[in-house]
Write an enzyme that holds these catalytic residues in place. Structure first.
Site, short mmCIF file in Angstrom:
data_model
loop_
_atom_site.label_atom_id
_atom_site.label_comp_id
_atom_site.label_asym_id
_atom_site.label_seq_id
_atom_site.Cartn_x
_atom_site.Cartn_y
_atom_site.Cartn_z
N LYS A 1 0.83 -1.20 0.00
CA LYS A 1 0.00 0.00 0.00
C LYS A 1 0.87 1.25 0.00
O LYS A 1 0.68 2.16 -0.81
CB LYS A 1 -0.90 -0.03 1.23
CG LYS A 1 -2.15 0.82 1.13
CD LYS A 1 -3.00 0.69 2.40
CE LYS A 1 -3.77 -0.62 2.44
NZ LYS A 1 -4.39 -0.87 3.75
N ARG B 1 -3.45 3.15 8.47
CA ARG B 1 -3.75 1.96 7.67
C ARG B 1 -2.60 0.98 7.68
O ARG B 1 -1.44 1.37 7.57
CB ARG B 1 -4.01 2.38 6.22
CG ARG B 1 -4.76 3.69 6.09
CD ARG B 1 -4.78 4.21 4.66
NE ARG B 1 -5.42 3.28 3.75
CZ ARG B 1 -5.43 3.45 2.43
NH1 ARG B 1 -4.81 4.50 1.87
NH2 ARG B 1 -6.03 2.57 1.65
N GLY C 1 -8.67 -7.75 4.26
CA GLY C 1 -9.50 -7.84 5.46
C GLY C 1 -8.82 -8.42 6.68
O GLY C 1 -9.47 -8.66 7.69
N MET D 1 -6.06 -7.18 8.46
CA MET D 1 -5.53 -6.28 9.48
C MET D 1 -6.36 -5.01 9.49
O MET D 1 -7.27 -4.84 8.71
CB MET D 1 -4.06 -6.04 9.24
CG MET D 1 -3.29 -7.34 9.52
SD MET D 1 -1.55 -7.20 9.35
CE MET D 1 -1.42 -6.19 7.96
N ARG E 1 -3.18 -1.63 -6.58
CA ARG E 1 -2.30 -2.81 -6.56
C ARG E 1 -2.65 -3.65 -7.78
O ARG E 1 -3.73 -3.51 -8.35
CB ARG E 1 -2.48 -3.62 -5.29
CG ARG E 1 -3.91 -4.11 -5.10
CD ARG E 1 -4.10 -4.80 -3.77
NE ARG E 1 -5.53 -4.95 -3.52
CZ ARG E 1 -6.13 -4.78 -2.34
NH1 ARG E 1 -5.42 -4.44 -1.29
NH2 ARG E 1 -7.41 -4.96 -2.21
N HIS F 1 -15.95 -9.58 -0.11
CA HIS F 1 -14.91 -10.50 0.34
C HIS F 1 -14.97 -11.82 -0.42
O HIS F 1 -13.95 -12.35 -0.88
CB HIS F 1 -15.06 -10.74 1.85
CG HIS F 1 -14.03 -11.66 2.41
ND1 HIS F 1 -14.27 -13.00 2.61
CD2 HIS F 1 -12.75 -11.45 2.78
CE1 HIS F 1 -13.19 -13.56 3.10
NE2 HIS F 1 -12.25 -12.65 3.22
N SER G 1 15.61 -41.30 -14.98
CA SER G 1 14.34 -40.61 -14.76
C SER G 1 14.07 -40.64 -13.26
O SER G 1 13.97 -41.72 -12.67
CB SER G 1 13.22 -41.30 -15.53
OG SER G 1 11.99 -40.66 -15.24
N CYS H 1 9.65 -38.36 -13.57
CA CYS H 1 8.35 -38.93 -13.91
C CYS H 1 7.45 -39.09 -12.70
O CYS H 1 6.38 -39.66 -12.78
CB CYS H 1 8.52 -40.26 -14.63
SG CYS H 1 9.36 -41.49 -13.63
N TYR I 1 13.75 -33.00 -19.23
CA TYR I 1 12.30 -32.97 -19.36
C TYR I 1 11.61 -33.29 -18.04
O TYR I 1 12.23 -33.84 -17.13
CB TYR I 1 11.82 -33.95 -20.44
CG TYR I 1 12.03 -35.41 -20.11
CD1 TYR I 1 11.08 -36.11 -19.37
CD2 TYR I 1 13.18 -36.08 -20.51
CE1 TYR I 1 11.27 -37.44 -19.05
CE2 TYR I 1 13.38 -37.41 -20.18
CZ TYR I 1 12.42 -38.10 -19.44
OH TYR I 1 12.60 -39.40 -19.11
P1 ADP Z 1 -7.82 -2.44 3.71
O1 ADP Z 1 -6.41 -2.79 3.54
O2 ADP Z 1 -8.59 -3.36 4.58
O3 ADP Z 1 -8.49 -2.17 2.39
P2 ADP Z 1 -7.48 0.38 3.97
O4 ADP Z 1 -6.34 0.88 4.76
O5 ADP Z 1 -7.29 0.38 2.51
O6 ADP Z 1 -7.87 -1.06 4.50
O7 ADP Z 1 -8.71 1.26 4.35
C1 ADP Z 1 -10.03 0.86 4.37
C2 ADP Z 1 -10.91 1.86 3.67
O8 ADP Z 1 -10.76 3.16 4.19
C3 ADP Z 1 -10.60 1.92 2.22
O9 ADP Z 1 -11.81 1.83 1.49
C4 ADP Z 1 -9.97 3.26 2.01
O10 ADP Z 1 -10.33 3.78 0.78
C5 ADP Z 1 -10.54 4.10 3.17
N1 ADP Z 1 -9.54 5.08 3.58
C6 ADP Z 1 -8.34 4.83 4.10
N2 ADP Z 1 -7.64 5.95 4.32
C7 ADP Z 1 -8.44 6.95 3.90
C8 ADP Z 1 -8.27 8.37 3.83
N3 ADP Z 1 -7.15 8.96 4.22
N4 ADP Z 1 -9.29 9.10 3.33
C9 ADP Z 1 -10.43 8.49 2.94
N5 ADP Z 1 -10.65 7.19 2.98
C10 ADP Z 1 -9.66 6.41 3.45
MG MG Z 2 -7.71 -1.05 1.07
#
Ligand code: ADP
Ligand code: MG
Ligand code: MG
Length: 907
Positions: free
Chosen positions: A27, A97, A106, A108, A348, A474, A796, A863, A883
């Protein structure tokens, strides 16, 4: 100089970039990269993964330099945003984050709107001119902070989140359905009730100091790296625990300021089938996780965003193109629209199914964005995922029949292509238990929605069906990653977990009943539905479809042609019948690497038993004479099917006892048929019994004690070769002696084989080139490979037996502990699926070096079952094998894996 732990991004410039994932996490590295290429990213900073490592190595303390570096970066954010953190007139809010090197959806935690307290909320209301927004943000903040940092989130998912309970109560009292309908006054009350709940549970007041709030959130993110879910996830996906997570602190932008605001998640192309164009979800006047959490049903970007927010959609479209051009791959993005303007919060490389992966790779080459070599990258298309394209699909006719039968239930969103039929199970842990009790059980996990807790159950299900959630839910995300058949958002489903039933338009199905889902179309059926082979199998094997009618096949063929151009490792197949051999050739096999002759005896088992039961030479020779024509015909069929490609035939290998009947009734029947006393059969069965047959009288040990068996097999091979050659078809027989450990064993068998060859050629007035080689499947053969190569013309690796004998672990008996071993990280993989490189692999290296040291042009292959496992194929390339050989349906996978390793590490 002090170590740099904190990396700033903002105002078009960043300390980091996309190559710094190990330090900044995925990220953080991509936020930096997007900043550098001029995309609109709210300013922020990343605390590196090194701090996480330090934190766990030092009793959860931070490096002393960290505080100053964070303070400086915070000031830089303030400067970039023109706001001040904790300010009483124009306060800056931030998010905190997590972000590991590989995304862990989902797993952390994230906290939004940090910096709010009773004073700053007033300031925010004034500065934004929107009191409702300020209190909505405060309400969210207290809730998230309480859950994530103060540990109020329930441990078990059946327990109720205290904040959710209060929110529900409030909505109920206000007689509204959604949170965005609550009034300012109600939000204010809710904040107070939330804070009271915190005080009651933790005994402490909710922290009001913004700085303290940030550090609390940072600590929670580092702490979440070691929570159970995250640990299980890393084990499932092979992510090392040592990597650690980074923490991103970033200025908030707001999707909840009004109806010209939104939050969304999207893929720049469809992740299920690979169709070009945005595919994703958004919600107007909402924040962060709302889209994924399914609080309100999101809108689909490709369907309505262009109309609802034309300017924002145009910006987003432009950003999507820039991202794809820059990253040269499909992106999975998160964005927020604040007052009509788009901000990027994440990007990503997108996860995708095998279908999407093939299509996207081929399309990107056609669009001139990437090269053929790039298209072959294992990151874009893990070779195993090709398997998805070969699986059976539902027949149109079968589906029509099902509809006629009244089996049609409903339609959801197609999130993971393929056909899945299985018994309904409603809970992931139950799915897991059922699977452990019976690994061949077919289950479809049916849920309202899935959460990270369901991961292990999702893994063992054939298919996943949910009532809620869209393409970014999810369930959809995980099935893209696992290649599961998946249908989401089938909103007609009324699922009753207590009663263990699902009701659709008046029809009720119970747990354990069969259900079928079509992941290409989203259709859901009760009961079972007929399947037909995949389009690729129809084109290549069954010839029931023309190549030009299947774009899926055409893309597959294109990609495979690139793979063949770049690989150096050859791919053969393990096949015992002309039918399998023909299929394998259609899948691209370049020879047979293993024909197990004993499989040919299954059709003539009584004659074979007669041979085994013989206790003297004349009787045995009589029985062998009956078997000779059968074997000859079988070999001739294989030679014809392989049409000039090399065919490796292994002489009789398994312990003979395996083929005899063990109960009295079948013994009597056999006795009657062969005209011998049943007592005699019982006596021979008893004599042949071994307490450890895997290490007993088998392999070349049979042919050495009973040379007449080897002689018959060799004669059958060479006679067949002469017959087929006379038909004008080229033949390349390679006779393989199993289980050799001593050169003397090899020489003994080689002599019998060559004598038979000379006799047959003399009789038939023909001459055919052939090789005599050996399997390398006991450690002694690796250690004495130089001696053995003095005789053998090829090796082999029989890695099934080599694994058993090297590890001293029987494949028939390891079921009792292997799962425990894998779960507790005692072994990284199942050694019978992926070559144990340090152990078995080291022995293979010794075998290769010593073998080639003796005979420079020694042909070497593998094999064992491992020959179709991508990681093992790559290992074989690296140690210089000629092979690999695998079952017909794995041939395309091996071809791709061989190309991937040739591209990434040429030899
Ligand atoms: P995850 O890795 O679980 O997706 P994120 O860190 O990406 O968690 O954040 C979860 C949500 O919060 C995401 O939808 C992201 O767009 C939103 N978010 C995170 N930081 C900001 C920010 N600075 N401003 C607005 N929305 C945010
Ligand atoms: Mg995210
Ligand atoms: Mg073997």
């Amino acid at each position: 100089m002090a170590t740099k732990y904190v990396f700033f991004f903002g105002n078009g410039k960043a300390d980091g970039n996309a190559t710094m994932k190990p330090e900044l996490g995925g990220k953080g590295a991509n936020l930096a990269e997007m900043t550098n290429i001029g995309l609109p990213v709210p300013a922020g900073f990343t605390i590196s993964t090194e701090v996480c490592t330090y934190y766990y190595a030092n009793d959860k303390k931070y490096p002393p330099e960290l505080t100053t570096q964070v303070d400086e970066a915070m000031s830089a954010i303030e400067k970039a945003m023109g706001k001040k953190f904790g300010d009483t007139t124009n306060p800056l809010l931030v998010s905190c984050r997590s972000g590991a090197r590989e995304s862990m959806p989902g797993m952390m935690d994230t906290v939004l709107n940090i910096g709010l307290n009773d004073t700053t909320v007033q300031a925010l209301a004034k500065a934004s001119g929107n009191e409702r927004f300020a209190w909505d943000s405060y309400r969210r903040f207290v809730q998230m902070y309480g859950d994530v940092v103060l540990g109020m989130k329930p441990e078990k998912k059946t327990d109720i989140d205290p904040f959710e309970e209060l929110l529900e109560k409030k909505k109920h009292a206000a007689k509204v359905k959604f949170d965005n309908e609550l009034s300012v006054q109600q939000l204010k009350e809710l904040v107070q009730e939330f804070k009271d709940a915190v005080k009651k549970r933790t005994g402490k007041d909710f922290p009001t100091d913004p700085k303290q709030q940030v550090w609390g959130a940072v600590g929670a993110v580092f702490g979440s790296w070691m929570n159970d879910r995250a640990i299980v996830y890393r084990r499932t996906y092979g992510i090392p625990h040592e990597w650690g997570t980074a923490v991103n602190v970033q200025a908030m932008v707001f999707g909840n300021l009004g109806d010209d605001c939104a939050t969304g998640v999207a893929l720049t192309r469809d992740g299920a089938l690979g169709t070009p164009g945005y595919c994703g979800d958004y919600l107007i006047n909402a924040q962060g996780e709302d889209v994924v959490a399914g609080i309100r049903t999101p809108e689909r970007i490709e369907e309505t965003l262009a109309k609802a927010m034309p300017k924002a959609f145009a910006e987003l479209d432009d950003i999507g193109k820039k991202l794809e051009n820059h990253y040269k791959d499909v992106q999975d993005i998160e964005f927020t629209v604040e007052r009509g303007k788009v901000y990027m919060l994440q990007t990503r490389n997108a996860k995708r199914t095998g279908f999407a992966a093939v299509r996207i790779a081929v399309d990107l080459v056609d669009e001139g964005k990437i090269s053929e070599k790039d298209a072959l990258s294992a990151k874009r298309l893990p070779a195993d995922d090709l398997n998805q394209l070969l699986q059976p699909v539902f027949d149109k006719a079968g589906k029509d029949a099902a509809v006629k039968n009244g089996q049609g239930l409903t339609k959801g969103i197609n999130a993971g292509p393929g056909a899945a039929t299985g018994q309904i199970v409603f809970h992931a842990d139950e799915a897991e238990q059922k699977y452990l009790a019976n690994p061949s059980v077919e289950l479809v996990l049916v849920r309202r929605e899935t959460t990270p807790e369901d991961l292990r159950g999702m893994k063992v299900a054939k298919g996943i069906l949910t009532a809620f959630g869209g393409a970014s839910s999810h369930a959809a995300l995980v099935s893209r990653q696992m290649g599961k058949v998946c249908v989401v958002g089938a909103s007609d489903l009324e699922i009753n977990y207590e009663a263990a039933t699902v009701t659709v338009n008046g029809k009720t199905l119970k747990e354990g009943e069969y259900i079928s889902i079509d992941g290409f179309t989203g259709e859901v059926f009760s009961g079972k539905v007929e399947t037909k082979p995949s389009e690729i199998v129809q084109v290549l094997i069954n010839k029931t479809m023309k190549a030009e009618d299947s774009p899926t096949y055409q893309r597959f063929a294109k990609l495979m042609s690139w793979a063949d151009k770049h690989r150096t490792l050859k791919v053969r197949t393990n096949a015992d019948t002309p039918k399998d051999a023909t299929s394998a050739v259609a899948f691209g096999a370049e020879g047979i690497g293993l024909c197990r002759t004993e499989h040919m005896f299954f059709d003539h088992v009584d004659e074979f038993r007669e041979m085994i039961l013989a206790s003297d030479l004349p009787t045995r020779e009589k029985a062998l004479a009956k078997l000779l024509p059968f074997q000859r015909d079988d070999f001739a069929g294989l030679f014809r099917a392989m049409n000039g490609r090399p065919v490796t035939i292994r002489l009789l290998d398994p312990p003979l006892h395996e083929f005899l009947p063990h109960d009295h009734n079948t013994q009597s029947a056999l006795a009657a048929k062969l005209g011998i006393p049943v007592d005699y059969i019982a006596k021979r069965v008893h004599e042949l019994h071994e307490s450890n047959p895997m290490l007993g009288h088998r392999g070349c040990r049979l042919g050495i004690v009973f040379p007449e068996i080897t002689a018959m097999q060799a004669r059958a091979i060479f006679e067949a070769a002469c017959i087929v050659k006379k038909e004008g078809i080229d033949v390349k027989p390679e006779v393989m002696i199993p289980l050799v450990g001593f050169i003397t064993e090899f020489k003994d068998q080689e002599k019998t084989i060559r004598e038979q060859a000379a006799k047959v050629f003399d009789e038939k007035k023909a001459k055919i080139d052939y090789l005599v080689g050996t399997m390398i499947e006991v450690p002694r053969a690796c250690a004495a490979a130089d001696q053995i190569a003095g005789g053998a013309e090829f090796f082999s690796f029989g890695t099934n037996d080599l694994t058993q004998t090297t590890l001293g672990m029987s494949r028939d008996d390891y079921g009792g502990f292997i799962n425990y071993y894998k779960e507790h990280d005692i072994v990284p993989n199942d050694p019978f699926q992926t070559i144990d490189q340090d152990g078995v692999g080291s022995l293979m290296k010794v075998g290769v070096e010593k073998g080639r040291g003796q005979r420079k042009d020694l042909k070497i292959g593998i094999c064992g079952e491992h020959g179709g496992d991508p990681a093992s194929v790559m290992f074989c390339h690296k140690i210089g094998l000629d092979y690999v050989s695998c079952s017909p349906f794995r041939v395309p996978i091996a071809r791709l894996a061989a190309a991937q390793i040739a591209v990434s590490s040429p030899r």
